[in-house]
Structure formats: C-alpha cells, structure tokens
Enzyme design. Structure first.
Site, PDB file in Angstrom:
ATOM      1  N   ILE A  58       0.829  -1.218   0.000  1.00 49.25           N
ATOM      2  CA  ILE A  58       0.000   0.000   0.000  1.00 49.25           C
ATOM      3  C   ILE A  58       0.865   1.272   0.000  1.00 49.25           C
ATOM      4  O   ILE A  58       0.425   2.311  -0.488  1.00 49.25           O
ATOM      5  CB  ILE A  58      -0.995  -0.015   1.191  1.00 49.25           C
ATOM      6  N   ASP A  60       1.277  -0.320   9.519  1.00 49.53           N
ATOM      7  CA  ASP A  60       1.566   0.930  10.252  1.00 49.53           C
ATOM      8  C   ASP A  60       3.071   1.227  10.188  1.00 49.53           C
ATOM      9  O   ASP A  60       3.500   2.337   9.808  1.00 49.53           O
ATOM     10  CB  ASP A  60       1.100   0.746  11.708  1.00 49.53           C
ATOM     11  N   ASN A 110      -2.870   2.030  15.679  1.00 48.93           N
ATOM     12  CA  ASN A 110      -3.390   1.713  17.020  1.00 48.93           C
ATOM     13  C   ASN A 110      -3.754   3.023  17.703  1.00 48.93           C
ATOM     14  O   ASN A 110      -3.425   4.099  17.199  1.00 48.93           O
ATOM     15  CB  ASN A 110      -2.381   0.897  17.840  1.00 48.93           C
ATOM     16  N   TYR A 160      -4.050  -7.791  14.658  1.00 48.38           N
ATOM     17  CA  TYR A 160      -5.292  -7.752  15.439  1.00 48.38           C
ATOM     18  C   TYR A 160      -6.177  -8.981  15.228  1.00 48.38           C
ATOM     19  O   TYR A 160      -7.210  -9.116  15.892  1.00 48.38           O
ATOM     20  CB  TYR A 160      -6.075  -6.467  15.156  1.00 48.38           C
TER      21      TYR A 160
HETATM   22  N1  AR6 Z   1       0.715  -3.076   2.180  1.00 49.06           N
HETATM   23  C1  AR6 Z   1      -0.532  -3.587   2.196  1.00 49.06           C
HETATM   24  N2  AR6 Z   1      -0.986  -4.392   3.178  1.00 49.06           N
HETATM   25  C2  AR6 Z   1      -0.133  -4.713   4.179  1.00 49.06           C
HETATM   26  C3  AR6 Z   1       1.189  -4.214   4.245  1.00 49.06           C
HETATM   27  C4  AR6 Z   1       1.604  -3.356   3.184  1.00 49.06           C
HETATM   28  N3  AR6 Z   1       2.822  -2.836   3.153  1.00 49.06           N
HETATM   29  N4  AR6 Z   1       1.777  -4.712   5.368  1.00 49.06           N
HETATM   30  C5  AR6 Z   1       0.866  -5.496   5.974  1.00 49.06           C
HETATM   31  N5  AR6 Z   1      -0.279  -5.508   5.252  1.00 49.06           N
HETATM   32  P1  AR6 Z   1      -1.612  -5.181  10.373  1.00 49.06           P
HETATM   33  P2  AR6 Z   1      -3.923  -4.768  12.160  1.00 49.06           P
HETATM   34  C6  AR6 Z   1      -1.555  -6.197   5.542  1.00 49.06           C
HETATM   35  O1  AR6 Z   1      -1.040  -6.193  11.294  1.00 49.06           O
HETATM   36  O2  AR6 Z   1      -4.249  -6.222  12.128  1.00 49.06           O
HETATM   37  C7  AR6 Z   1       0.308  -2.407  14.112  1.00 49.06           C
HETATM   38  O3  AR6 Z   1       1.344  -2.689  15.006  1.00 49.06           O
HETATM   39  C8  AR6 Z   1      -1.513  -7.445   6.406  1.00 49.06           C
HETATM   40  O4  AR6 Z   1      -1.231  -8.576   5.616  1.00 49.06           O
HETATM   41  O5  AR6 Z   1      -0.702  -4.182   9.780  1.00 49.06           O
HETATM   42  O6  AR6 Z   1      -5.030  -3.768  11.994  1.00 49.06           O
HETATM   43  C9  AR6 Z   1      -0.539  -1.220  14.544  1.00 49.06           C
HETATM   44  O7  AR6 Z   1       0.236  -0.232  15.170  1.00 49.06           O
HETATM   45  C10 AR6 Z   1      -2.920  -7.476   6.949  1.00 49.06           C
HETATM   46  O8  AR6 Z   1      -3.815  -8.124   6.028  1.00 49.06           O
HETATM   47  O9  AR6 Z   1      -2.800  -4.326  11.085  1.00 49.06           O
HETATM   48  C11 AR6 Z   1      -1.493  -1.863  15.501  1.00 49.06           C
HETATM   49  O10 AR6 Z   1      -0.930  -2.008  16.779  1.00 49.06           O
HETATM   50  C12 AR6 Z   1      -3.325  -6.003   7.025  1.00 49.06           C
HETATM   51  O11 AR6 Z   1      -2.342  -5.285   6.282  1.00 49.06           O
HETATM   52  C13 AR6 Z   1      -1.740  -3.230  14.893  1.00 49.06           C
HETATM   53  O12 AR6 Z   1      -0.579  -3.506  14.110  1.00 49.06           O
HETATM   54  C14 AR6 Z   1      -3.381  -5.430   8.424  1.00 49.06           C
HETATM   55  O13 AR6 Z   1      -2.349  -5.988   9.222  1.00 49.06           O
HETATM   56  C15 AR6 Z   1      -2.927  -3.214  13.963  1.00 49.06           C
HETATM   57  O14 AR6 Z   1      -3.191  -4.520  13.546  1.00 49.06           O
END
Ligand code: AR6
Length: 179
Positions: A17, A40, A30, A131
């Site tokens: 993204i 993030d 978060n 999450y």
């Molecule tokens: N581009 C697109 N999608 C992505 C990327 C990327 N570069 N990296 C990961 N994903 P997550 P959450 C996807 O864990 O579950 C953080 O520490 C990944 O495969 O990033 O909402 C925050 O600070 C997944 O499908 O977010 C919070 O503490 C999706 O993005 C916590 O993680 C979301 O995964 C939030 O957890």
C-alpha cells in the site's frame, strides 16, 4: 458529470500500500497513533518522520484515536498526499462489537476522504494482521461498507482494496463479485 446513481468505482490490487498512487492511503493504526508493526510500520518507514510528527500533534490535541474512529495527516514522502489513520478492533471472538467497530473504520475513513476532497482512497485489510480479525469476514465487511457508503454519498472518486497477498486478493474478488 456523475449522476447520483452512477456506478461508483471499486478496484482491487495486490501489493504494497505504501507504493499506491492514491490520493489517500489508509493506515491500520493503534489508538496511540505512535506507530507500530505491520502496515503501520511500513507506512511510517516509507513516509518519513513528518507523519509521526502530525500524529503526535493530533494525540496532544485529542488524546489519540479510539477504535473505529479515524484521523488524517499528510503523506510525508509517500506517493499518496494523505494518510487516514484508523484503529481497527482486536478480534476477540466476534461478540464484543468487532463487526460494527470494523465497519465504522471504513465509514469514518471515507467520511474524512470526502471532507478533504480526496479523489481516491486505498484500504489495507484493517485488523486482519496483528489484530487477528478473520480475513474472510473482514473482507465481507469492508466491501459491504464501502459499497453502501458509496451508494449513499456523492463521492466521485475511486476506492482501492489493497491485498497484501493472493489469498486476500481472492477474498476481495469473491466479495465484490458476490455483491
Ligand atoms: N501493504 C498492504 N498491506 C499490508 C502491508 C503493506 N505494506 N503490510 C501489511 N499488510 P496489520 P492490524 C496487511 O497487522 O491487524 C500495528 O502494530 C496485512 O497482511 O498491519 O489492523 C498497529 O500499530 C494485513 O492483512 O494491522 C497496531 O498495533 C493487514 O495489512 C496493529 O498492528 C493489516 O495488518 C494493527 O493490527
């Protein structure tokens, strides 16, 4: 000119993204707004320190961001001009308001995009990584909320679902196809 009934545009892409050329990308943040892992971490790394600076200013003003809500900053060094930071629910089995909170993330992010007249918004799978939200259920909520919101608002732009992997891309395709 778009008529109110014109078919809104939804796209699905697979990739990172932080590379998206959308006007805004959405961050799965978060409630501290101070960064973290997953998407993030990737957004703050790619966008540079300006995003964190703006997040700190929002935090000082309003004490962070509650689950289901969203705030907006500029995009720093990202191709996107803005980042919409929303806080998804932690999955706790599904009976603690998770579906409604996840739906709110999509609605509040789109509201901010419309308020700032951003022509395209790219969403990651909010809550589906650290999450722990089940990916299929999360994709169904994401697609339903975006479609309902687009149908009830005058938003001439595009919404992009960014799947990080093939499994997620298929899930979005199934949901968009089934709708
Ligand atoms: N581009 C697109 N999608 C992505 C990327 C990327 N570069 N990296 C990961 N994903 P997550 P959450 C996807 O864990 O579950 C953080 O520490 C990944 O495969 O990033 O909402 C925050 O600070 C997944 O499908 O977010 C919070 O503490 C999706 O993005 C916590 O993680 C979301 O995964 C939030 O957890």
């Amino acid at each position: 000119m778009n008529s109110p009934n014109a078919t809104p545009r939804i796209q699905i892409v697979q990739g990172d993204i932080t590379k998206q050329q959308a006007a805004a990308i959405v961050n799965a943040a978060n409630s501290s707004l101070l960064g973290g892992g997953g998407v993030d971490g990737a957004i703050h790394r790619a966008g540079g320190p300006q995003i964190l600076e703006e997040c700190r200013a929002i935090r000082a003003r309003q004490g962070g961001c509650k689950t289901g809500e969203a705030v907006i900053t500029t995009g720093g060094r990202l191709p996107a001009t803005h980042v919409i930071h929303t806080v998804g629910p932690v999955w706790n089995g599904g009976h603690r308001g998770e579906p409604e909170l996840l739906a709110s993330c999509y609605r509040n992010s789109l509201r901010l995009a419309a308020e700032h007249q951003l022509a395209s918004v790219a969403f990651p799978g909010i809550s589906t990584g650290i999450y722990g939200y089940p990916k299929k259920e999360a994709a169904a909520i994401a697609v339903r909320e975006v479609q309902q919101w687009l149908a009830s608002h005058e938003f001439p732009g595009t919404v992009v679902f960014v799947a990080f992997d093939e499994e997620n891309r298929r899930l979005y395709e199934q949901e968009v196809g089934a709708a």
